[in-house]
Design a protein around this motif. Sequence first.
Motif, PDB file in Angstrom:
ATOM      1  N   UNK A   1     -37.511 -28.020 -63.990  1.00  0.00           N
ATOM      2  CA  UNK A   1     -36.124 -28.063 -62.549  1.00  0.00           C
ATOM      3  C   UNK A   1     -35.708 -26.606 -63.442  1.00  0.00           C
ATOM      4  N   UNK A   2     -34.798 -25.959 -62.407  1.00  0.00           N
ATOM      5  CA  UNK A   2     -34.854 -24.491 -62.825  1.00  0.00           C
ATOM      6  C   UNK A   2     -33.855 -24.054 -64.084  1.00  0.00           C
ATOM      7  N   UNK A   3     -32.852 -25.539 -64.412  1.00  0.00           N
ATOM      8  CA  UNK A   3     -32.568 -25.868 -65.746  1.00  0.00           C
ATOM      9  C   UNK A   3     -33.277 -25.802 -66.778  1.00  0.00           C
ATOM     10  N   UNK A   4     -35.066 -26.131 -66.735  1.00  0.00           N
ATOM     11  CA  UNK A   4     -35.136 -25.676 -67.956  1.00  0.00           C
ATOM     12  C   UNK A   4     -35.648 -24.390 -68.092  1.00  0.00           C
ATOM     13  N   UNK A   5     -35.413 -22.953 -68.180  1.00  0.00           N
ATOM     14  CA  UNK A   5     -36.624 -22.139 -67.534  1.00  0.00           C
ATOM     15  C   UNK A   5     -36.144 -21.361 -68.400  1.00  0.00           C
ATOM     16  N   UNK A   6     -36.099 -21.066 -69.679  1.00  0.00           N
ATOM     17  CA  UNK A   6     -35.380 -19.451 -70.274  1.00  0.00           C
ATOM     18  C   UNK A   6     -35.299 -18.521 -70.139  1.00  0.00           C
ATOM     19  N   UNK A   7     -34.379 -17.565 -71.264  1.00  0.00           N
ATOM     20  CA  UNK A   7     -34.046 -16.295 -70.175  1.00  0.00           C
ATOM     21  C   UNK A   7     -34.729 -15.259 -69.773  1.00  0.00           C
ATOM     22  N   UNK A   8     -36.312 -15.649 -70.096  1.00  0.00           N
ATOM     23  CA  UNK A   8     -37.314 -14.834 -68.856  1.00  0.00           C
ATOM     24  C   UNK A   8     -37.856 -15.353 -67.950  1.00  0.00           C
TER      25      UNK A   8
ATOM     26  N   UNK B   1     -39.199 -17.839 -67.485  1.00  0.00           N
ATOM     27  CA  UNK B   1     -40.643 -18.944 -68.024  1.00  0.00           C
ATOM     28  C   UNK B   1     -40.018 -21.004 -68.055  1.00  0.00           C
ATOM     29  N   UNK B   2     -41.200 -21.715 -67.295  1.00  0.00           N
ATOM     30  CA  UNK B   2     -40.615 -22.737 -68.343  1.00  0.00           C
ATOM     31  C   UNK B   2     -40.159 -23.189 -69.194  1.00  0.00           C
TER      32      UNK B   2
END
Length: 110
Positions: free
Chosen positions: A42-49, A51-52
Amino acid sequence: MLTKDLTEVWISEYKKGNDHGETKKVWKYKGHAYLNLQQDLNELDRNSAGEVDYSIENARTDMEYDIKKGNGISLTDISKLSNFVPDYKVTDCPKIGKTTLYKLEKYNGD
């Protein structure tokens, strides 16, 4: 939970040891459990760039296991090994109803 969806995992915990003046984590086998491993993206599992981040796994169970934050989770049998590094490290373990959710992060050894 359906037993066909469960994965056998091996639990470990670490003790801090002193290796010639340097603090070192020594992992020790603790037990095994059966968890339902899933990758909920989900959106919370994205890093600062943006990317998933595929290094995060979610493990769910409705059984009571002695798994705490900071424990290691291995997907291969480590019960007879004396020197190993776990595959995942437990970063959070909230209880939702009767189900416990373990947040697992890929462990690179620190």
